[in-house]
Design an enzyme around this catalytic site. Structure first.
Site, PDB file in Angstrom:
ATOM      1  N   GLY A 113      -5.893  -4.176   5.565  1.00  0.00           N
ATOM      2  CA  GLY A 113      -6.431  -3.025   4.851  1.00  0.00           C
ATOM      3  C   GLY A 113      -6.024  -3.082   3.390  1.00  0.00           C
ATOM      4  O   GLY A 113      -4.982  -3.645   3.049  1.00  0.00           O
ATOM      5  N   GLN A 165      -4.542  -0.410  -5.109  1.00  0.00           N
ATOM      6  CA  GLN A 165      -3.654  -1.576  -4.998  1.00  0.00           C
ATOM      7  C   GLN A 165      -4.096  -2.723  -5.912  1.00  0.00           C
ATOM      8  O   GLN A 165      -3.324  -3.646  -6.155  1.00  0.00           O
ATOM      9  CB  GLN A 165      -3.579  -2.063  -3.540  1.00  0.00           C
ATOM     10  CG  GLN A 165      -2.871  -1.078  -2.627  1.00  0.00           C
ATOM     11  CD  GLN A 165      -2.845  -1.561  -1.194  1.00  0.00           C
ATOM     12  OE1 GLN A 165      -3.784  -1.328  -0.447  1.00  0.00           O
ATOM     13  NE2 GLN A 165      -1.794  -2.262  -0.804  1.00  0.00           N
ATOM     14  N   CYS A 189       2.844  -3.653   4.174  1.00  0.00           N
ATOM     15  CA  CYS A 189       1.893  -3.286   3.131  1.00  0.00           C
ATOM     16  C   CYS A 189       1.834  -4.407   2.101  1.00  0.00           C
ATOM     17  O   CYS A 189       2.867  -4.952   1.725  1.00  0.00           O
ATOM     18  CB  CYS A 189       2.370  -1.990   2.474  1.00  0.00           C
ATOM     19  SG  CYS A 189       1.312  -1.431   1.142  1.00  0.00           S
ATOM     20  N   LEU A 190       0.626  -4.731   1.660  1.00  0.00           N
ATOM     21  CA  LEU A 190       0.486  -5.802   0.661  1.00  0.00           C
ATOM     22  C   LEU A 190       1.187  -5.436  -0.644  1.00  0.00           C
ATOM     23  O   LEU A 190       1.556  -6.318  -1.414  1.00  0.00           O
ATOM     24  CB  LEU A 190      -0.996  -6.111   0.414  1.00  0.00           C
ATOM     25  CG  LEU A 190      -1.768  -6.699   1.611  1.00  0.00           C
ATOM     26  CD1 LEU A 190      -3.250  -6.806   1.299  1.00  0.00           C
ATOM     27  CD2 LEU A 190      -1.211  -8.061   2.006  1.00  0.00           C
ATOM     28  N   HIS A 229      -2.631   4.925   6.845  1.00  0.00           N
ATOM     29  CA  HIS A 229      -1.826   4.179   5.864  1.00  0.00           C
ATOM     30  C   HIS A 229      -2.632   4.026   4.557  1.00  0.00           C
ATOM     31  O   HIS A 229      -2.110   4.273   3.469  1.00  0.00           O
ATOM     32  CB  HIS A 229      -1.460   2.810   6.453  1.00  0.00           C
ATOM     33  CG  HIS A 229      -0.758   1.878   5.499  1.00  0.00           C
ATOM     34  ND1 HIS A 229       0.518   1.408   5.726  1.00  0.00           N
ATOM     35  CD2 HIS A 229      -1.149   1.329   4.318  1.00  0.00           C
ATOM     36  CE1 HIS A 229       0.861   0.614   4.717  1.00  0.00           C
ATOM     37  NE2 HIS A 229      -0.134   0.542   3.855  1.00  0.00           N
ATOM     38  N   GLU A 230      -3.902   3.633   4.693  1.00  0.00           N
ATOM     39  CA  GLU A 230      -4.741   3.420   3.501  1.00  0.00           C
ATOM     40  C   GLU A 230      -5.045   4.743   2.793  1.00  0.00           C
ATOM     41  O   GLU A 230      -5.064   4.802   1.564  1.00  0.00           O
ATOM     42  CB  GLU A 230      -6.050   2.709   3.876  1.00  0.00           C
ATOM     43  CG  GLU A 230      -5.873   1.317   4.485  1.00  0.00           C
ATOM     44  CD  GLU A 230      -4.989   0.391   3.683  1.00  0.00           C
ATOM     45  OE1 GLU A 230      -4.946   0.494   2.444  1.00  0.00           O
ATOM     46  OE2 GLU A 230      -4.290  -0.431   4.306  1.00  0.00           O
ATOM     47  N   HIS A 248      -2.428   5.717   0.446  1.00  0.00           N
ATOM     48  CA  HIS A 248      -2.495   5.027  -0.852  1.00  0.00           C
ATOM     49  C   HIS A 248      -3.316   5.849  -1.855  1.00  0.00           C
ATOM     50  O   HIS A 248      -2.999   5.885  -3.039  1.00  0.00           O
ATOM     51  CB  HIS A 248      -3.148   3.642  -0.704  1.00  0.00           C
ATOM     52  CG  HIS A 248      -2.207   2.557  -0.276  1.00  0.00           C
ATOM     53  ND1 HIS A 248      -1.097   2.192  -1.014  1.00  0.00           N
ATOM     54  CD2 HIS A 248      -2.221   1.737   0.804  1.00  0.00           C
ATOM     55  CE1 HIS A 248      -0.468   1.203  -0.394  1.00  0.00           C
ATOM     56  NE2 HIS A 248      -1.115   0.908   0.715  1.00  0.00           N
TER      57      HIS A 248
END
Ligand code: ZN
Length: 174
Positions: free
Chosen positions: A46, A51, A94-95, A136-137, A140
């Protein structure tokens, strides 16, 4: 399509609140294509636009974990309508928080309303990993990272370590 640089913590861009998209046009579709490429390249499931430094309420996801059968999902202006009272624990990464994982509790099931790749209104009932990933997304888009759910001590330790190992492309050595 292009691979973009993923912003990592600590960086105040990640703490910005993303703004709603007015219409899903060519610019937004190009952004979603780039986000998907960037996410696949980084082996993520995701990615939120913030990001890669764009404060728009856009998310791409693919939880299929299958090289051959890709299943990209696009969410524009996603809104969670109903959250199940029962929780689900998943070890999240997470990226933007490379190399750190932690078990996080989130509602097991939720309903999401959003616009798709073509700007059409959609509704999805998400469960398990899909529910975790969407939440989670969505965090962000509000400037929230999964490490915010950890104890202050743990969170501080992770941020400290991340800043130590951070690449510094702005540094010039002559
Ligand atoms: Zn993330």
């Amino acid at each position: 399509m292009a691979i973009k640089t993923i912003i990592t913590e600590p960086n105040k861009i990640l703490r910005q609140k993303s703004r709603p998209v007015e219409t899903v046009g060519e610019e937004e579709r190009k952004l979603m294509d780039d986000m998907l490429d960037t996410m696949y390249q980084a082996n993520g499931i995701g990615l939120a636009a913030i990001q890669i430094g764009i404060a728009k309420r856009i998310i791409v996801m693919d939880i299929s974990k299958d090289e051959k059968k890709k299943n990209p999902m696009y969410f524009v202006n996603p809104k969670i309508k109903n959250k199940h009272s029962e929780n689900f624990t998943y070890e999240e990464g997470c990226l933007s928080v490379p190399n750190y994982f932690a078990e996080i509790d989130r509602p097991k099931k939720c309903e999401v309303e959003y616009l798709d790749y073509n700007g059409q209104k959609q509704m999805l009932i998400a469960e398990g990993l899909l529910s975790t990933c969407i939440q989670h997304e969505l965090d962000h888009l509000e400037g929230i990272l999964f490490i915010d759910y950890l104890s202050k001590l743990k969170k501080t330790m992770i941020i400290k370590k991340l800043s130590k190992h951070k690449d510094r492309p702005d540094r010039i050595i002559v």
